[in-house]
Design a protein around this motif. Sequence first.
Motif, PDB file in Angstrom:
ATOM      1  N   VAL A   9       7.411  -2.736   3.414  1.00  0.00           N
ATOM      2  CA  VAL A   9       6.234  -1.704   3.269  1.00  0.00           C
ATOM      3  C   VAL A   9       6.474  -0.803   1.998  1.00  0.00           C
ATOM      4  O   VAL A   9       7.654  -0.141   1.900  1.00  0.00           O
ATOM      5  CB  VAL A   9       6.279  -0.267   4.514  1.00  0.00           C
ATOM      6  CG1 VAL A   9       4.935   0.455   4.389  1.00  0.00           C
ATOM      7  CG2 VAL A   9       5.786  -1.092   5.871  1.00  0.00           C
ATOM      8  N   GLN A  10       5.589  -0.826   1.052  1.00  0.00           N
ATOM      9  CA  GLN A  10       5.983  -0.479  -0.589  1.00  0.00           C
ATOM     10  C   GLN A  10       6.026   1.279  -0.285  1.00  0.00           C
ATOM     11  O   GLN A  10       6.578   1.581  -0.836  1.00  0.00           O
ATOM     12  CB  GLN A  10       4.709  -0.588  -1.064  1.00  0.00           C
ATOM     13  CG  GLN A  10       4.819  -0.382  -2.625  1.00  0.00           C
ATOM     14  CD  GLN A  10       3.632  -1.053  -3.378  1.00  0.00           C
ATOM     15  OE1 GLN A  10       3.065  -1.994  -3.282  1.00  0.00           O
ATOM     16  NE2 GLN A  10       3.283  -0.208  -4.526  1.00  0.00           N
ATOM     17  N   GLY A  27       9.105   4.396   1.494  1.00  0.00           N
ATOM     18  CA  GLY A  27       8.918   5.861   1.621  1.00  0.00           C
ATOM     19  C   GLY A  27       9.446   6.506   2.992  1.00  0.00           C
ATOM     20  O   GLY A  27      10.697   6.192   3.413  1.00  0.00           O
ATOM     21  N   ALA A  28       8.601   6.975   3.937  1.00  0.00           N
ATOM     22  CA  ALA A  28       9.108   7.550   5.010  1.00  0.00           C
ATOM     23  C   ALA A  28       8.354   6.908   6.332  1.00  0.00           C
ATOM     24  O   ALA A  28       7.359   6.298   6.164  1.00  0.00           O
ATOM     25  CB  ALA A  28       9.052   9.136   5.121  1.00  0.00           C
ATOM     26  N   ILE A  29       9.119   6.719   7.424  1.00  0.00           N
ATOM     27  CA  ILE A  29       8.353   6.630   8.581  1.00  0.00           C
ATOM     28  C   ILE A  29       7.931   7.640   9.390  1.00  0.00           C
ATOM     29  O   ILE A  29       8.358   8.758   9.528  1.00  0.00           O
ATOM     30  CB  ILE A  29       9.207   5.764   9.608  1.00  0.00           C
ATOM     31  CG1 ILE A  29       9.455   4.342   9.103  1.00  0.00           C
ATOM     32  CG2 ILE A  29       8.336   5.621  10.884  1.00  0.00           C
ATOM     33  CD1 ILE A  29      10.427   3.517   9.827  1.00  0.00           C
ATOM     34  N   ALA A  76       0.892  -1.145   0.183  1.00  0.00           N
ATOM     35  CA  ALA A  76      -0.027  -0.201   0.152  1.00  0.00           C
ATOM     36  C   ALA A  76       0.854   1.418   0.061  1.00  0.00           C
ATOM     37  O   ALA A  76       2.159   1.226   0.473  1.00  0.00           O
ATOM     38  CB  ALA A  76      -1.008  -0.103   1.206  1.00  0.00           C
ATOM     39  N   SER A  77       0.422   2.377  -0.643  1.00  0.00           N
ATOM     40  CA  SER A  77       1.044   3.705  -0.487  1.00  0.00           C
ATOM     41  C   SER A  77       1.341   4.245   0.910  1.00  0.00           C
ATOM     42  O   SER A  77       2.299   4.781   1.006  1.00  0.00           O
ATOM     43  CB  SER A  77       0.369   4.604  -1.435  1.00  0.00           C
ATOM     44  OG  SER A  77      -1.178   4.747  -0.917  1.00  0.00           O
ATOM     45  N   ASP A  78       0.673   3.758   1.860  1.00  0.00           N
ATOM     46  CA  ASP A  78       0.559   4.273   3.017  1.00  0.00           C
ATOM     47  C   ASP A  78      -0.027   3.121   4.057  1.00  0.00           C
ATOM     48  O   ASP A  78      -1.243   2.695   3.999  1.00  0.00           O
ATOM     49  CB  ASP A  78      -0.213   5.549   3.416  1.00  0.00           C
ATOM     50  CG  ASP A  78       0.435   6.162   4.677  1.00  0.00           C
ATOM     51  OD1 ASP A  78       0.617   5.500   5.401  1.00  0.00           O
ATOM     52  OD2 ASP A  78      -0.178   7.505   4.887  1.00  0.00           O
ATOM     53  N   TYR A  79       0.706   2.741   5.029  1.00  0.00           N
ATOM     54  CA  TYR A  79       0.441   1.783   6.036  1.00  0.00           C
ATOM     55  C   TYR A  79       0.409   2.003   7.352  1.00  0.00           C
ATOM     56  O   TYR A  79       1.451   2.828   7.742  1.00  0.00           O
ATOM     57  CB  TYR A  79       1.119   0.312   5.670  1.00  0.00           C
ATOM     58  CG  TYR A  79       0.459  -1.015   6.390  1.00  0.00           C
ATOM     59  CD1 TYR A  79      -0.815  -1.304   5.903  1.00  0.00           C
ATOM     60  CD2 TYR A  79       0.936  -1.343   7.533  1.00  0.00           C
ATOM     61  CE1 TYR A  79      -1.447  -2.571   6.551  1.00  0.00           C
ATOM     62  CE2 TYR A  79       0.612  -2.509   8.270  1.00  0.00           C
ATOM     63  CZ  TYR A  79      -0.917  -3.067   7.596  1.00  0.00           C
ATOM     64  OH  TYR A  79      -1.290  -4.039   8.536  1.00  0.00           O
ATOM     65  N   THR A  80      -0.545   1.670   8.167  1.00  0.00           N
ATOM     66  CA  THR A  80      -0.344   2.096   9.457  1.00  0.00           C
ATOM     67  C   THR A  80      -0.295   0.734  10.570  1.00  0.00           C
ATOM     68  O   THR A  80      -1.221  -0.085  10.311  1.00  0.00           O
ATOM     69  CB  THR A  80      -1.531   3.110  10.020  1.00  0.00           C
ATOM     70  OG1 THR A  80      -1.625   4.126   9.309  1.00  0.00           O
ATOM     71  CG2 THR A  80      -1.727   3.373  11.561  1.00  0.00           C
ATOM     72  N   VAL A  81       0.681   0.836  11.348  1.00  0.00           N
ATOM     73  CA  VAL A  81       0.760  -0.257  12.346  1.00  0.00           C
ATOM     74  C   VAL A  81       0.401   0.484  13.750  1.00  0.00           C
ATOM     75  O   VAL A  81       0.609   1.674  14.012  1.00  0.00           O
ATOM     76  CB  VAL A  81       2.139  -0.839  12.329  1.00  0.00           C
ATOM     77  CG1 VAL A  81       2.273  -1.525  11.080  1.00  0.00           C
ATOM     78  CG2 VAL A  81       3.218   0.016  12.686  1.00  0.00           C
ATOM     79  N   GLY A  82      -0.133  -0.524  14.811  1.00  0.00           N
ATOM     80  CA  GLY A  82      -0.176   0.024  16.112  1.00  0.00           C
ATOM     81  C   GLY A  82      -0.353  -1.030  17.208  1.00  0.00           C
ATOM     82  O   GLY A  82       0.444  -2.091  17.096  1.00  0.00           O
ATOM     83  N   ASN A  83      -1.470  -1.013  18.147  1.00  0.00           N
ATOM     84  CA  ASN A  83      -1.482  -1.847  19.185  1.00  0.00           C
ATOM     85  C   ASN A  83      -1.328  -3.231  18.728  1.00  0.00           C
ATOM     86  O   ASN A  83      -0.882  -4.131  19.481  1.00  0.00           O
ATOM     87  CB  ASN A  83      -2.629  -1.585  20.092  1.00  0.00           C
ATOM     88  CG  ASN A  83      -2.586  -0.049  20.715  1.00  0.00           C
ATOM     89  OD1 ASN A  83      -1.533   0.539  20.894  1.00  0.00           O
ATOM     90  ND2 ASN A  83      -3.813   0.621  20.983  1.00  0.00           N
ATOM     91  N   ASN A  84      -1.984  -3.696  17.534  1.00  0.00           N
ATOM     92  CA  ASN A  84      -2.364  -4.955  17.189  1.00  0.00           C
ATOM     93  C   ASN A  84      -1.335  -5.372  16.392  1.00  0.00           C
ATOM     94  O   ASN A  84      -1.441  -6.611  15.811  1.00  0.00           O
ATOM     95  CB  ASN A  84      -3.787  -5.211  16.806  1.00  0.00           C
ATOM     96  CG  ASN A  84      -4.704  -4.898  17.932  1.00  0.00           C
ATOM     97  OD1 ASN A  84      -4.616  -5.147  19.165  1.00  0.00           O
ATOM     98  ND2 ASN A  84      -5.835  -4.223  17.422  1.00  0.00           N
ATOM     99  N   SER A  85      -0.197  -4.838  15.984  1.00  0.00           N
ATOM    100  CA  SER A  85       0.643  -5.048  14.973  1.00  0.00           C
ATOM    101  C   SER A  85       2.089  -5.544  15.139  1.00  0.00           C
ATOM    102  O   SER A  85       2.986  -5.800  14.247  1.00  0.00           O
ATOM    103  CB  SER A  85       0.895  -3.827  14.030  1.00  0.00           C
ATOM    104  OG  SER A  85      -0.646  -3.515  13.443  1.00  0.00           O
ATOM    105  N   SER A  86       2.204  -5.728  16.721  1.00  0.00           N
ATOM    106  CA  SER A  86       3.595  -5.996  17.223  1.00  0.00           C
ATOM    107  C   SER A  86       4.155  -7.393  16.725  1.00  0.00           C
ATOM    108  O   SER A  86       3.113  -8.303  16.327  1.00  0.00           O
ATOM    109  CB  SER A  86       3.665  -5.945  18.590  1.00  0.00           C
ATOM    110  OG  SER A  86       3.493  -4.717  18.927  1.00  0.00           O
ATOM    111  N   GLY A  87       5.304  -7.774  16.321  1.00  0.00           N
ATOM    112  CA  GLY A  87       5.723  -9.020  15.996  1.00  0.00           C
ATOM    113  C   GLY A  87       7.234  -9.103  15.605  1.00  0.00           C
ATOM    114  O   GLY A  87       7.917  -8.638  16.409  1.00  0.00           O
ATOM    115  N   ARG A  88       7.532 -10.128  14.530  1.00  0.00           N
ATOM    116  CA  ARG A  88       8.814 -10.237  14.363  1.00  0.00           C
ATOM    117  C   ARG A  88       8.875 -10.814  12.947  1.00  0.00           C
ATOM    118  O   ARG A  88       7.892 -11.135  12.307  1.00  0.00           O
ATOM    119  CB  ARG A  88       9.459 -11.448  15.046  1.00  0.00           C
ATOM    120  CG  ARG A  88       8.628 -12.807  15.148  1.00  0.00           C
ATOM    121  CD  ARG A  88       9.205 -13.828  16.099  1.00  0.00           C
ATOM    122  NE  ARG A  88       8.405 -15.279  15.786  1.00  0.00           N
ATOM    123  CZ  ARG A  88       7.414 -15.519  16.240  1.00  0.00           C
ATOM    124  NH1 ARG A  88       6.650 -14.511  17.026  1.00  0.00           N
ATOM    125  NH2 ARG A  88       6.715 -16.554  16.177  1.00  0.00           N
TER     126      ARG A  88
END
Length: 349
Positions: free
Chosen positions: A263-264, A283-285, A246-258
């Motif tokens: 991210v495109q 892109g950017a963070i 995706a052009s913009d992807y959001t991670v948060g509380n339920n996205s932790s992992g390994r």
Amino acid sequence: MALIALSGLAAAGFMRANTDYRVSSNHQAALHAFNVADAARSSFMARGRVRSDTVVYSSADGRADVWLEPLLAVDDSSTLYRLTTAGAHSSPDGLQAFRQVSSIILHKAAGFSVNAAFTAPNGLLKNGTSGDVDGHDWASLGACSVAGTEDVAGLAVPPGGFAQSGGGGNGNGNGGGGTDVPSGFAGNPAIDSTKAAMQLLTETGIDWRGLLDGSFAEADYILSSDGYPNFGTLRSDEWPLILADASDYTVGNNSSGRGTLVVQGDLTIGGNFSWDGLILVGGAIRSNGIEDVDGAAFTGLNMLLGGNPGITDLGNGNWNYHYDSCNVLNALRGIGWPVEEPGTWIEVF
């Protein structure tokens, strides 16, 4: 007597024809079982994943079980395995056939290089004095073979690529961790600003196009079609490759992992987020949450494809990026590839 003789000849001919038919049917069933086993072996090799459990491949022609047995750790990033594939086929007339093949494979971790805990060829803005970027190896000694063997830079940016809003200091770092290093940066050096953007990227060896289109490594999860993995159900030795297409992807509380998070486009981080392994962003963070990344992070990778990503903005969140050699190694193993050793293929009877 003539009728008896003719009947005997007819019976013998029928028995021979039936025997030939059974032999042919058995041969065909065995051939189908072999094809099922060989197709599963090819699929497993193409997938390029080291699995500790048995992988099952099913088709209209039958079923095959594939498993690996570790034989020898060649070095830090390469291991020899015995790959075994057992194929089974059931013919329409009820015949059961089984074929099993085996070979020796060398599984090699992906050969990407880490030059900093956080590499931002597109530049980085830090707001305030909160946050921690540390290139000293945070891996516990003995946790893996490379733990504690080498420290990297805390932050790698092109000349003039770092700016700080508030907190003092101009963030030059003098290219070698001089006295003008803002708080929160550490490593060898704390901030490295001696290399141009494209040099920072090419030195990593990251095949960005191949990661996006699957030609380098096939993603275990493509988020637009598969959704986000449930790490609570994954095996502890599984470090998946996850593609956020995706052009913009959001991670948060339920996205932790390994593993390796690819991210495109841009990556927005909010809430509480933790990650062990690699984060690769085209892109950017944009960071406004609480995050802990133990491994390494890269931004601006779309520059390798002619893109012009914006500057990474770490915002006002409470974030920590720590280089961890063991987590990086595990992530690279997860996107490595197997190579069959010549002359090791055999059929197991």
